[in-house]
Design a protein around this motif. Structure first.
Motif, PDB file in Angstrom:
ATOM      1  N   THR A 259       3.444  -1.685  -4.210  1.00  0.00           N
ATOM      2  CA  THR A 259       2.851  -0.435  -4.656  1.00  0.00           C
ATOM      3  C   THR A 259       3.714   0.087  -5.794  1.00  0.00           C
TER       4      THR A 259
ATOM      5  N   ASP B  12      -1.232   9.378  -2.554  1.00  0.00           N
ATOM      6  CA  ASP B  12      -0.064   9.359  -3.443  1.00  0.00           C
ATOM      7  C   ASP B  12      -0.228   8.361  -4.577  1.00  0.00           C
ATOM      8  N   TYR B  13      -0.901   7.254  -4.299  1.00  0.00           N
ATOM      9  CA  TYR B  13      -1.121   6.241  -5.350  1.00  0.00           C
ATOM     10  C   TYR B  13      -1.952   6.829  -6.484  1.00  0.00           C
TER      11      TYR B  13
ATOM     12  N   TYR C 216      -9.921   8.901  -9.228  1.00  0.00           N
ATOM     13  CA  TYR C 216      -8.695   8.414  -8.591  1.00  0.00           C
ATOM     14  C   TYR C 216      -8.781   8.480  -7.069  1.00  0.00           C
TER      15      TYR C 216
ATOM     16  N   ASP D 139      -0.254   9.632  -8.370  1.00  0.00           N
ATOM     17  CA  ASP D 139       0.903   9.210  -9.163  1.00  0.00           C
ATOM     18  C   ASP D 139       0.480   8.759 -10.562  1.00  0.00           C
TER      19      ASP D 139
ATOM     20  N   THR E 252      -8.511   0.914  -6.270  1.00  0.00           N
ATOM     21  CA  THR E 252      -8.170  -0.383  -5.697  1.00  0.00           C
ATOM     22  C   THR E 252      -9.376  -1.317  -5.825  1.00  0.00           C
TER      23      THR E 252
ATOM     24  N   ASN F 107       6.138  -2.984  -8.217  1.00  0.00           N
ATOM     25  CA  ASN F 107       5.136  -2.840  -9.283  1.00  0.00           C
ATOM     26  C   ASN F 107       5.649  -1.953 -10.411  1.00  0.00           C
TER      27      ASN F 107
ATOM     28  N   SER G  45       4.289   4.949   2.757  1.00  0.00           N
ATOM     29  CA  SER G  45       4.666   6.356   2.945  1.00  0.00           C
ATOM     30  C   SER G  45       4.881   6.654   4.429  1.00  0.00           C
TER      31      SER G  45
ATOM     32  N   TYR H 192       3.447   3.615 -11.268  1.00  0.00           N
ATOM     33  CA  TYR H 192       2.119   4.164 -11.557  1.00  0.00           C
ATOM     34  C   TYR H 192       2.191   5.273 -12.602  1.00  0.00           C
TER      35      TYR H 192
ATOM     36  N   GLY I 158       0.799  -1.220   0.000  1.00  0.00           N
ATOM     37  CA  GLY I 158       0.000   0.000   0.000  1.00  0.00           C
ATOM     38  C   GLY I 158       0.828   1.264   0.000  1.00  0.00           C
ATOM     39  N   THR I 159       0.466   2.198  -0.844  1.00  0.00           N
ATOM     40  CA  THR I 159       1.175   3.482  -0.888  1.00  0.00           C
ATOM     41  C   THR I 159       1.037   4.257   0.423  1.00  0.00           C
TER      42      THR I 159
ATOM     43  N   ALA J  91       4.105   3.426  -6.597  1.00  0.00           N
ATOM     44  CA  ALA J  91       4.395   4.858  -6.500  1.00  0.00           C
ATOM     45  C   ALA J  91       5.838   5.139  -6.922  1.00  0.00           C
TER      46      ALA J  91
END
Length: 402
Positions: free
Chosen positions: A133, A182-183, A178, A186, A236, A151, A115, A154, A110-111, A135
């Protein structure tokens, strides 16, 4: 391993036959017996569809251990629940590092959660490997040398969608949904990097959601009202399924892009309705178990055999169960490269020395590479369209400009 690389803390070890206790350095004891890794996963909360990633990785390491481990050592993955909550992730990671004494963190998911622990794990100099994630911030070895992405970036994903729209639908009116973190931002940044200048006016509407929102129905209605004919859906799994279903139910028929992390047939498209998912476009960088072209593929046959023996409760239609195995394979590769030097410094050094690593589960033409200046192992993907039964790949393997 030399004494200079041993942890200063000690552990008292006793046996029934021994009158006294032997003092052995904790890190050397851990290395002699096992390789202890730590992980936070959303086993509960709004992103719990991803919980299967932690489960399949534990299953994979059990298979590795049953076959002798890595260089004779067993992998012990401590996988704990953070509920997709940053404060909980901080609490759990502190415990993993300071009490459980994990050698490294692996695939913390998870972003938002990553973070929250980003500065802490780098200050502690704990390898923070292959975070689950995409990011872009995870590829910043100058400022965060202990963190490694996994990953597809993004931003790269966003760029690929935007370039496809420019080529195939240059007069598109684009709406974007969105996640407000941050995810989500991004992927959006990647889209806007391509749709800059006079092309920016192609984006006619944007809407955000919070992970605590019950649904995104109102956001979908708002975006439809903009008269957009193209939707970029950065969500998600829970919200991806909701939005796909809502778009279909209100009769909206945009050219619909769904980001890779919300594109699993098992955990997203099936709940949304396979009939309602026809025509969706995403990117892929690993094979899809639902795609008949891989039916007799040796790597996929081996993966199915693994699932049948070690993770029978896992859904073979859920792409996360392939994703997790690829990440675990990469982690094992790093540990193999470490040899007998399982210091944190060497783990980081080997994580920066992945050369053309090709999991059989990656798409043809895609390999993983890292260096001291590049902590992003996956940098390519291929577009794919859902036909009602499976994702169908099309076009060349693509990368991002940024």
């Amino acid at each position: 391993m030399t004494s200079t690389k041993l942890s200063r803390r000690s552990l008292v070890l006793g046996t029934g036959a021994a009158a006294g206790a032997a003092l052995l350095p904790l890190r050397s004891f851990a290395q002699a017996k096992e390789i202890k890794l730590g992980q936070t996963m959303p086993y509960s909360g709004p992103a719990s569809a991803y919980a299967t990633i932690g489960k399949v990785e534990q299953a994979y390491f059990k298979m590795v251990n049953d076959n002798g481990g890595v260089n004779g050592r067993m992998i012990n993955l401590l996988s704990v629940d953070d509920g997709y909550s940053p404060p909980k992730a901080v609490e759990q990671v502190r415990k993993l590092v300071e009490q459980d004494d994990v050698l490294a963190l692996f695939q913390t998911l998870g972003t938002p959660s990553n973070s929250a622990i980003h500065k802490y794990v780098n200050a502690k100099k704990v390898p923070h490997l292959f975070v689950a994630t995409g990011a872009t911030k995870w590829n910043d070895p100058k400022n965060y040398p202990w963190t490694f992405g996994f990953n597809l970036s993004y931003q790269t994903e966003g760029e690929i969608y935007a370039r496809y729209i420019l080529k195939e639908k240059p007069n598109a009116k684009i709406a974007i949904l969105y996640q407000n973190d941050d995810y989500g931002k991004d992927v959006l940044a990647g889209v806007k990097r391509v749709l800059a200048g006079d092309k920016a006016k192609m984006i006619v509407a944007e809407a955000t959601y919070e992970v605590t929102d019950p649904t995104v129905d109102s956001q979908i209605l708002t975006l439809k009202a903009s008269n957009a004919d193209t939707l970029i859906n950065i969500t998600t799994p829970k919200f991806a399924a909701q939005s796909i279903r809502k778009v279909a139910d209100i009769g909206w028929k945009p050219l619909h892009f769904i980001n890779n992390v919300g594109a699993s047939v098992g955990s997203v498209l099936t709940p949304a309705g396979l009939d309602k998912s026809v025509g969706l476009i995403t990117v892929q960088y690993y094979k899809d178990a639902n795609d008949p072209q891989w039916k007799d593929d040796p790597a996929m046959l081996a993966w199915r055999g693994f699932m049948g023996k070690y993770y029978r409760d896992g859904n073979p239609a859920d792409a996360s169960n392939i994703y997790g195995v690829i990440a675990a394979e990469l982690m094992v590769q790093v540990l193999k490269q470490c040899g007998n030097d399982l210091s944190r410094d060497n783990i980081r050094k080997q994580a920066e020395n992945i050369k053309d690593f090709k999991s059989g589960l990656l798409l043809p033409g895609i390999a993983m590479n890292t260096s001291a200046t590049d902590h992003a192992p996956v940098e390519q993907a291929q577009l794919s369209k859902f036909d009602g039964k499976q994702w169908v790949l099309f076009g060349p393997v693509l990368g991002g400009a940024g």
